[in-house]
Design an enzyme around this catalytic site. Structure first.
Site, mmCIF file in Angstrom:
data_model
loop_
_atom_site.group_PDB
_atom_site.id
_atom_site.type_symbol
_atom_site.label_atom_id
_atom_site.label_comp_id
_atom_site.label_asym_id
_atom_site.label_seq_id
_atom_site.Cartn_x
_atom_site.Cartn_y
_atom_site.Cartn_z
ATOM 1 N N GLY A 168 0.794 -1.230 0.000
ATOM 2 C CA GLY A 168 0.000 0.000 0.000
ATOM 3 C C GLY A 168 0.828 1.282 0.000
ATOM 4 N N LEU A 206 -11.398 3.924 -7.835
ATOM 5 C CA LEU A 206 -12.761 3.490 -7.526
ATOM 6 C C LEU A 206 -13.126 3.935 -6.112
ATOM 7 C CD1 LEU A 206 -12.669 -0.113 -9.046
ATOM 8 C CD2 LEU A 206 -13.504 1.992 -10.100
ATOM 9 N N GLU A 290 -3.454 -6.551 -9.011
ATOM 10 C CA GLU A 290 -2.121 -7.164 -8.977
ATOM 11 C C GLU A 290 -2.231 -8.662 -8.756
ATOM 12 O OE1 GLU A 290 0.589 -6.379 -5.820
ATOM 13 O OE2 GLU A 290 -0.948 -6.298 -4.291
ATOM 14 N N ASN A 292 -0.385 -11.906 -6.695
ATOM 15 C CA ASN A 292 0.552 -12.365 -5.667
ATOM 16 C C ASN A 292 1.047 -13.738 -6.072
ATOM 17 O OD1 ASN A 292 -1.318 -10.869 -2.950
ATOM 18 N ND2 ASN A 292 0.441 -10.101 -4.054
ATOM 19 N N ARG A 294 2.549 -16.223 -4.643
ATOM 20 C CA ARG A 294 2.905 -17.010 -3.448
ATOM 21 C C ARG A 294 1.644 -17.472 -2.762
ATOM 22 N NH1 ARG A 294 1.062 -13.301 0.167
ATOM 23 N NH2 ARG A 294 1.230 -11.143 -0.510
ATOM 24 N N VAL A 297 -1.776 -15.384 3.289
ATOM 25 C CA VAL A 297 -2.210 -15.569 4.682
ATOM 26 C C VAL A 297 -3.611 -16.184 4.710
ATOM 27 C CG1 VAL A 297 -2.763 -14.353 6.834
ATOM 28 C CG2 VAL A 297 -0.847 -13.563 5.430
ATOM 29 N N ARG A 340 -7.772 -12.596 11.541
ATOM 30 C CA ARG A 340 -6.343 -12.531 11.851
ATOM 31 C C ARG A 340 -6.180 -11.918 13.236
ATOM 32 N NH1 ARG A 340 -2.992 -10.356 6.580
ATOM 33 N NH2 ARG A 340 -4.255 -11.365 4.972
#
Ligand code: ADP
Length: 452
Positions: A168, A206, A290, A292, A294, A297, A340
């Protein structure tokens, strides 16, 4: 086929444990690494061997490419699982692992580099038919007139983003043309400092999107599947706090169209491994932001609703084996939510590391707890403050929320302050209970309640 007999886990915390468990399930040995601050880490009890790789500072341990690769060679590992964070999306690391003759459990360095450059990634996604936001699609020029022309073509409000950004940072929202130049200068500065590259681009901003993402798996034989979607709109400062699957209120057809395009994009770029395509969703439209490259979490919510083991698949894919499933085998069952839990103040989110005197994990039907906690564990201050992920799976969303509420009530951590109270409050928030809130919901409601 590549023979993998021993996997070095280049990570710590709950994800190191998660990977060690997957190694056991697959039947390969695991090697844990730890910094001097992590000598008492729970994952060291589950791995077959372990080695200390340096001092507490991440730069000298978990982020030190040379040390990690030397540890793998020294311990006789033939593969490295990077988990999330640390070196997991570092293409230089991926290249170094390949050069050392080891297998990285993830995509090839070249693909990682491509998707790490958000401008290149967006162009590639357009070519594969993945929907993207209108934008500059190239780095913004220095020339003010040219810059304004591009911005006018996109329309305001727009967002300036760092081409090599993450977490971010390096982003600026611009509401009209008077603020454009200053925002570009500020974003370039921040991007240069944080990522070493000053390139920034612009795209339409947006105002009330949801964060929706697609989990994919692709093997070396050209098979690729998507495992449904997750809604990760409960965020604070672009950090996800709660995730769920499947997202509510989006038609199966709309999800299917985008999911299939992600799978096609994987084939187009030769993507191998687990990955996530992140989208903003507003007014019925998905827009790619985007990828990721990998494991994430929030992967457990997908595992709960699909019954699949994503980390096990990652290891099998790295061995050159075909995926354990086809698209037809992926049937979603019920609803899953993940909270989390971090060692942070539940109101200010200030990190509060310390010693856990007593820990009681919740249980019962549909409850999964991924955690590195145990009685007496000391949370080191040097790392991410995530200490537990509570995942609740139910017949439907209401059922999952009720189970989560009960689990959060049962969970007990003495000695440190955690965000459990925040999550308990959230489970009673009428807007969250209704579902489909935007990425701004949390911060807006915190401001309204005077809890900023
Ligand atoms: P990073 O890699 O830094 O996390 P992302 O591209 O994933 O950057 O964006 C991070 C967050 O910024 C998104 O989750 C969203 O909240 C916000 N964001 C990014 N692009 C836009 C956009 N075009 N419009 C509105 N919000 C955006």
């Amino acid at each position: 086929m590549r023979n993998i007999r021993r996997v070095l886990i280049a990570n710590r915390g709950e994800i190191a444990l998660r990977i060690a468990r997957a190694c056991r399930i697959v039947g390969v040995e695991s090697v844990g690494i730890y910094s001097e601050a992590d000598a008492g880490a729970a994952h060291l009890l589950v791995v077959d061997q372990s080695v200390c790789i340096g001092p507490a500072a991440p730069a000298q341990s978990y982020l030190d490419i040379e040390r990690v690769i030397r540890a793998a060679i020294l311990m006789g590992a033939d593969a490295i699982h990077p988990g999330y964070g640390f070196l997991s999306e570092n293409a230089d690391f991926a290249a170094a692992v390949e050069q050392a003759g080891l297998v990285l459990i993830g995509p090839d360095a070249a693909v990682m580099r491509l998707m790490g450059d958000k401008i290149a990634a967006k162009k590639q996604m357009r070519r594969s038919g993945v929907p993207c936001l209108p934008g500059s699609d190239d780095g913004l020029p220095e020339d003010a007139q040219a810059m304004h022309a591009i911005a006018d073509a996109i329309g305001y409000p727009l967002i300036i983003k760092a081409a090599n950004g993450g977490g971010g940072r390096g982003m600026r929202v611009v509401h009209d043309s008077t603020g454009l130049e200053a925002a570009v200068v500020a974003a370039r500065e921040e991007a240069g400092r944080a990522f070493g590259k000053r390139t920034v681009y612009a795209e339409r901003y947006l105002q009330h999107p949801r964060h929706i993402e697609v989990q994919i798996l692709a093997d070396r034989l050209g098979n690729a599947v998507w495992l449904g979607m997750r809604d990760c709109s409960i965020q604070r400062r672009h950090q996800k706090l709660v995730e769920e699957a499947p997202p509510v209120g989006i038609s199966p057809e709309a999800m299917y169209n985008v999911g299939e395009r992600c799978v096609q994009a994987c084939r187009d770029i030769g993507y191998v491994g687990a990955g996530t395509f992140e989208f903003l969703y507003e007014d019925g439209t998905f827009s790619f932001i985007e990828m990721n490259t990998r494991v994430q979490v929030e992967h457990p919510v997908t595992e709960m609703v699909t019954g699949m083991d994503i980390v096990r698949e990652q290891i099998l894919i790295a061995m050159g084996l075909p995926l354990s499933m086809t698209q037809a085998d992926i049937n979603l069952r019920g609803h899953a939510i993940e909270c989390r839990i971090t060692a942070e103040d539940p109101d200010t989110f200030r990190p509060m590391p310390g010693q856990v005197e007593k820990w009681h994990a919740p249980g019962g039907p549909g409850i999964r707890v991924d955690t590195q906690l145990y009685d007496g564990y000391t949370i080191p201050p040097q790392y991410d403050s995530l200490i537990a992920k509570i995942i609740a799976h139910g017949r439907d969303r209401t059922d999952a929320m009720e189970r989560m509420r009960a689990a959060l009530g049962e969970m007990m951590i003495e000695g440190v302050v955690t965000t459990a109270a925040f999550h308990r409050r959230l489970m009673d928030d009428p807007a969250f209970r209704k579902g489909a809130v935007s990425i701004h919901h949390l911060e807006t409601s915190m401001k309204r309640d005077g809890r900023v």
